[in-house]
Structure formats: C-alpha cells, structure tokens
Design an enzyme around this catalytic site. Structure first.
Site, PDB file in Angstrom:
ATOM      1  N   GLY A   1      65.848 -25.750 -39.489  1.00 14.19           N
ATOM      2  CA  GLY A   1      66.661 -26.464 -38.505  1.00 14.19           C
ATOM      3  C   GLY A   1      66.010 -27.741 -38.007  1.00 14.19           C
ATOM      4  O   GLY A   1      64.825 -27.976 -38.198  1.00 14.19           O
ATOM      5  N   GLU A   2      66.821 -28.579 -37.393  1.00 11.59           N
ATOM      6  CA  GLU A   2      66.349 -29.826 -36.798  1.00 11.59           C
ATOM      7  C   GLU A   2      66.262 -29.602 -35.278  1.00 11.59           C
ATOM      8  O   GLU A   2      67.290 -29.496 -34.598  1.00 11.59           O
ATOM      9  CB  GLU A   2      67.333 -30.961 -37.141  1.00 11.59           C
TER      10      GLU A   2
ATOM     11  N   CYS B   1      55.023 -20.990 -35.966  1.00 11.49           N
ATOM     12  CA  CYS B   1      55.999 -21.976 -36.433  1.00 11.49           C
ATOM     13  C   CYS B   1      57.380 -21.362 -36.259  1.00 11.49           C
ATOM     14  O   CYS B   1      57.643 -20.262 -36.768  1.00 11.49           O
ATOM     15  CB  CYS B   1      55.723 -22.319 -37.891  1.00 11.49           C
TER      16      CYS B   1
ATOM     17  N   GLU C   1      63.448 -17.658 -40.295  1.00  6.45           N
ATOM     18  CA  GLU C   1      62.063 -17.260 -40.532  1.00  6.45           C
ATOM     19  C   GLU C   1      61.133 -17.903 -39.522  1.00  6.45           C
ATOM     20  O   GLU C   1      61.437 -18.943 -38.935  1.00  6.45           O
ATOM     21  CB  GLU C   1      61.651 -17.647 -41.946  1.00  6.45           C
TER      22      GLU C   1
ATOM     23  N   CYS D   1      67.874 -32.794 -46.021  1.00  6.78           N
ATOM     24  CA  CYS D   1      66.731 -33.502 -46.626  1.00  6.78           C
ATOM     25  C   CYS D   1      66.581 -33.060 -48.084  1.00  6.78           C
ATOM     26  O   CYS D   1      66.669 -31.877 -48.405  1.00  6.78           O
ATOM     27  CB  CYS D   1      65.445 -33.218 -45.851  1.00  6.78           C
TER      28      CYS D   1
ATOM     29  N   SER E   1      58.689 -31.044 -34.628  1.00  5.61           N
ATOM     30  CA  SER E   1      58.730 -31.786 -35.881  1.00  5.61           C
ATOM     31  C   SER E   1      60.182 -32.150 -36.180  1.00  5.61           C
ATOM     32  O   SER E   1      61.033 -31.278 -36.320  1.00  5.61           O
ATOM     33  CB  SER E   1      58.151 -30.912 -36.995  1.00  5.61           C
TER      34      SER E   1
ATOM     35  N   ASN F   1      55.032 -29.325 -51.273  1.00  2.00           N
ATOM     36  CA  ASN F   1      54.851 -27.907 -51.578  1.00  2.00           C
ATOM     37  C   ASN F   1      56.000 -27.506 -52.524  1.00  2.00           C
ATOM     38  O   ASN F   1      57.147 -27.497 -52.094  1.00  2.00           O
ATOM     39  CB  ASN F   1      54.961 -27.152 -50.238  1.00  2.00           C
TER      40      ASN F   1
ATOM     41  N   CYS G   1      59.292 -24.380 -45.639  1.00  2.00           N
ATOM     42  CA  CYS G   1      60.493 -24.215 -44.843  1.00  2.00           C
ATOM     43  C   CYS G   1      61.691 -23.723 -45.664  1.00  2.00           C
ATOM     44  O   CYS G   1      62.085 -24.334 -46.634  1.00  2.00           O
ATOM     45  CB  CYS G   1      60.699 -25.610 -44.251  1.00  2.00           C
TER      46      CYS G   1
ATOM     47  N   CYS H   1      70.596 -25.958 -41.781  1.00  2.85           N
ATOM     48  CA  CYS H   1      70.311 -27.266 -41.198  1.00  2.85           C
ATOM     49  C   CYS H   1      71.310 -28.277 -41.747  1.00  2.85           C
ATOM     50  O   CYS H   1      71.672 -28.223 -42.921  1.00  2.85           O
ATOM     51  CB  CYS H   1      68.887 -27.698 -41.549  1.00  2.85           C
TER      52      CYS H   1
ATOM     53  N   SER I   1      59.228 -36.913 -39.142  1.00  2.79           N
ATOM     54  CA  SER I   1      59.171 -36.923 -40.604  1.00  2.79           C
ATOM     55  C   SER I   1      59.717 -38.246 -41.098  1.00  2.79           C
ATOM     56  O   SER I   1      60.911 -38.495 -41.021  1.00  2.79           O
ATOM     57  CB  SER I   1      60.030 -35.778 -41.160  1.00  2.79           C
ATOM     58  N   LEU I   2      58.843 -39.076 -41.575  1.00  7.90           N
ATOM     59  CA  LEU I   2      59.261 -40.420 -41.986  1.00  7.90           C
ATOM     60  C   LEU I   2      59.553 -40.442 -43.494  1.00  7.90           C
ATOM     61  O   LEU I   2      60.644 -40.779 -43.912  1.00  7.90           O
ATOM     62  CB  LEU I   2      58.156 -41.418 -41.621  1.00  7.90           C
ATOM     63  N   HIS I   3      58.579 -40.111 -44.292  1.00 14.82           N
ATOM     64  CA  HIS I   3      58.681 -39.915 -45.743  1.00 14.82           C
ATOM     65  C   HIS I   3      59.007 -41.162 -46.557  1.00 14.82           C
ATOM     66  O   HIS I   3      58.859 -41.155 -47.780  1.00 14.82           O
ATOM     67  CB  HIS I   3      59.713 -38.825 -46.101  1.00 14.82           C
TER      68      HIS I   3
ATOM     69  N   CYS J   1      64.058 -30.120 -49.217  1.00 12.70           N
ATOM     70  CA  CYS J   1      63.912 -28.970 -48.329  1.00 12.70           C
ATOM     71  C   CYS J   1      64.925 -27.882 -48.664  1.00 12.70           C
ATOM     72  O   CYS J   1      66.119 -28.142 -48.783  1.00 12.70           O
ATOM     73  CB  CYS J   1      64.090 -29.435 -46.887  1.00 12.70           C
TER      74      CYS J   1
HETATM   75  S1  SF4 Z   1      63.274 -30.753 -43.559  1.00  9.32           S
HETATM   76 FE1  SF4 Z   1      63.882 -30.004 -41.524  1.00  9.32          FE
HETATM   77  S2  SF4 Z   1      65.524 -31.429 -40.933  1.00  9.32           S
HETATM   78 FE2  SF4 Z   1      65.294 -31.661 -43.158  1.00  9.32          FE
HETATM   79  S3  SF4 Z   1      66.792 -30.221 -44.049  1.00  9.32           S
HETATM   80 FE3  SF4 Z   1      64.814 -29.151 -43.861  1.00  9.32          FE
HETATM   81  S4  SF4 Z   1      64.952 -28.068 -41.890  1.00  9.32           S
HETATM   82 FE4  SF4 Z   1      66.519 -29.688 -41.884  1.00  9.32          FE
END
Ligand code: SF4
Length: 344
Positions: A160-161, A104, A90, A115, A192, A291, A334, A111, A215-217, A118
C-alpha cells in the site's frame, strides 16, 4: 463489537465513563495491551473479573488471524495476516546486530500506484486498512519478541501507499508513538512513499516529525512515470518542491529511495540527472539494488555497477547509502508472500 485497537485512547475511556468505572482502569487495559503484550482480557488479572467479562463482550482486541508465519535464519520474521473479510496483508519483523527491532507494516490491501517493479501493485487497490488493522500488525509482531527484546523502529513500507491512507495510518502511529502506547519515538518511524504532494503537505501541516522516505527511482519524468505511474499527475519537480516544504516545516531531512534496476535507471546519465535534481538539498539518497520478483522483467545490477553509481553521486556532493534488503530468503519483498499464497 467495537474494535478496541481502533482509537483505543478515545473509545475505551468513553465506554468506561459511561458505566461509571474509574478512569484509571483504561490505563490498566492499555498497559496490558501495549506494554505487557496481553492476548486477551482474561490475562488482565488486576481488573475485576466482572469488568474483564464486560470488556470481552463489548470489545474485540483482535479482528485478524495469522494465515502464515515464516522465520529466516537471520531472525527476520514475516507474517501473512488475514483480515475479517478474508483479505490478506503482510508485515515483517527485522532484527539486527545493534539490537534494533524494526517492524514493517502494510497500510492497504493491494495498491493503486501500480509501480512497475512491485508485486503489491499488480492487482490494484482493494481497500484501505483501518487504524485498528494497522495497529494489530504492530502488536502481533511485538508478541514475537522475547522478554528482553523491545520494538525500536517502525517502517511503513509494506503493501500500500501510506500517504493514500493517512486517515487510517496517523491514528495508529499516534498510539505507537505515545508513551502510554508503544512509546516508539516519532523520529524512529519512517513513512515510505511514492510521494503524493498532497499527503506530504498534510504531514507538514500536522507537524508530526516522522521520517519521510520518498521513492524516487528516476529523476526525469518520462522514466519515473514509466516506473511509478502516479508521477504522471504531479511530476518530479512538484514532488521535490513538496519535500522542500516538508523540510522547512518539520526540520526533518528527507530520504530519497532509488531502487536500482539493471540497464533501466542505473546508467551514468541517470546518476547525473539525479545529481541535477537533488544537488544542494539536505537530502540522503538510499540506493537499493532490486530484489528479484518472478513475474517482473527487471534484473539486479552487479555490485560493481551499484558501486559506480553510488560513487558518481557521492563525488557530486550527495549523501549516499547503499542498502541491501533483508529477508530475501523469506520473500520479504513487498507483496511477494501474499501473491505466492494466493497462487498455491
Ligand atoms: S511500491 Fe509501494 S506504492 Fe508502489 S505499487 Fe508497490 S506498494 Fe504501491
């Protein structure tokens, strides 16, 4: 057939030179593609008809189709793009009041980072996108713009990363940033990432001045590894050290993104740990209230809790912004659109 959008500034001139066609024809084709938003060779009317036919036989401009397209009232548009092998990713176009037009993009199908909050990571990694597939997302979104609109920003924040697919991503962004391509300033392109130190070091070596949003979180390894499993191999200190090196090499201030999850990482002690990690660094902290995603157990913090967290960081000298994600009404978090379509 050759995918034209895979390294177009390399393959096209070579192909034309091998046939004795003057080099300026390559510039005409790329102007049609990137600036005049052409959909096919038949629209490139300043090229001889025979050349147009030969190009159409040798090159595919598009290898994808649009499987779904949604538009929200605020102008946000989201596309589910189907790749040649049936996989789907997407991409999103965001419009704001300052006439910014931001796309975006996704860099992988699925991925591997997993995470915890996600949807994209739920099914693991399927494959990397090619450079041409990444560029196709960009051009398809550009085609949604009106004649008076122009793409101004890119965020690589979709599925994806990005740092796990730099071989696909960097050539696509080079086209986006080039004056002969889309002419988007590298300073307006944001990657990102969960923060793979090896990838950050490669970016520093290549010296491209993209903006890095990590992305620290969580500021402590136990919680961060719970939220971002790839942290296990590196640890938060090594990550921050890599961002220090990136700043030294490029002069670009790094943004640290922090998705606020109610009761998980939005407590006073979490804010204090973040201050302890980042104080004294030329960093910006972006707070993003979560979100909601149907399948996940996390909740969005109340606005008073978000304000309290932000205030604690700011009082300790950190630069803080709070950002609410646009596009909620069209599943723009995402990975959500892809999952929803798969399950219907
Ligand atoms: S936040 Fe980004 S890196 Fe983490 S699982 Fe989702 S797509 Fe992958």
């Amino acid at each position: 057939m050759i995918h034209l959008l895979d390294r177009p500034f390399e393959t096209l001139p070579t192909w034309l030179a091998e046939r004795g066609v003057p080099a300026y024809r390559a510039g005409q084709v790329t102007t049609w593609l990137f600036k005049r938003r052409a959909d096919g060779f038949d629209e490139m009317t300043d090229l001889p008809q025979t050349l147009r036919a030969e190009l159409a036989e040798a090159f595919a401009i598009w290898t994808t189709t649009v499987a779904a397209h949604q538009r929200a009232d605020d102008g946000t548009e989201k596309m589910l793009v189907e790749l040649a092998d049936g996989q789907r990713v997407e991409c999103v176009l965001l419009r704001d009041d300052r006439h910014h037009r931001t796309v975006c993009l996704s860099t992988q199908v699925g991925c591997a980072m997993g995470c915890a909050f996600c949807a994209s990571g739920m099914d693991g990694l399927v494959r990397n996108l090619t450079s041409g597939e990444i560029l196709e997302q960009l051009l398809r979104l550009q085609q949604l713009l009106g004649p008076d609109e122009r793409l101004s920003h890119i965020v690589v924040m979709g599925m994806g990363e990005p740092l796990a697919n730099l071989d696909g991503l960097l050539p696509a962004l080079a086209v986006a940033a080039s004056p002969e391509g889309l002419g988007i300033s590298a300073r307006r392109i944001t990657l990102s990432t969960v923060g793979l130190p090896g990838g950050i070091e490669r970016l520093a070596r290549e010296g491209v001045p993209y903006h890095l949003a990590v992305s620290l979180h969580a500021a402590d390894d136990r919680l961060r590894t719970e939220l971002i499993p790839s942290n296990r191999g590196t640890g938060v200190r090594a990550l921050v050290a890599a961002t220090d090196a990136y700043f030294e090499a490029t002069g670009r201030r790094v943004t640290f993104e922090y998705v606020l999850l109610a009761g998980v990482n939005d407590r006073v002690e979490d804010a204090d740990a973040l201050v302890g990690l980042l104080r004294g660094r030329p960093a910006l902290v972006n707070l993003i209230p979560f979100n909601p995603v149907d399948e996940l157990p996390y909740r969005t913090p109340g606005s008073a809790d978000v304000a309290r967290f932000a205030d604690r960081l700011a009082r300790s000298g950190l630069t803080v912004k709070t950002r609410y994600r646009k596009g909620d009404r069209i599943d723009a978090a995402c990975g959500q659109l892809r999952r929803r379509r798969q399950s219907t």
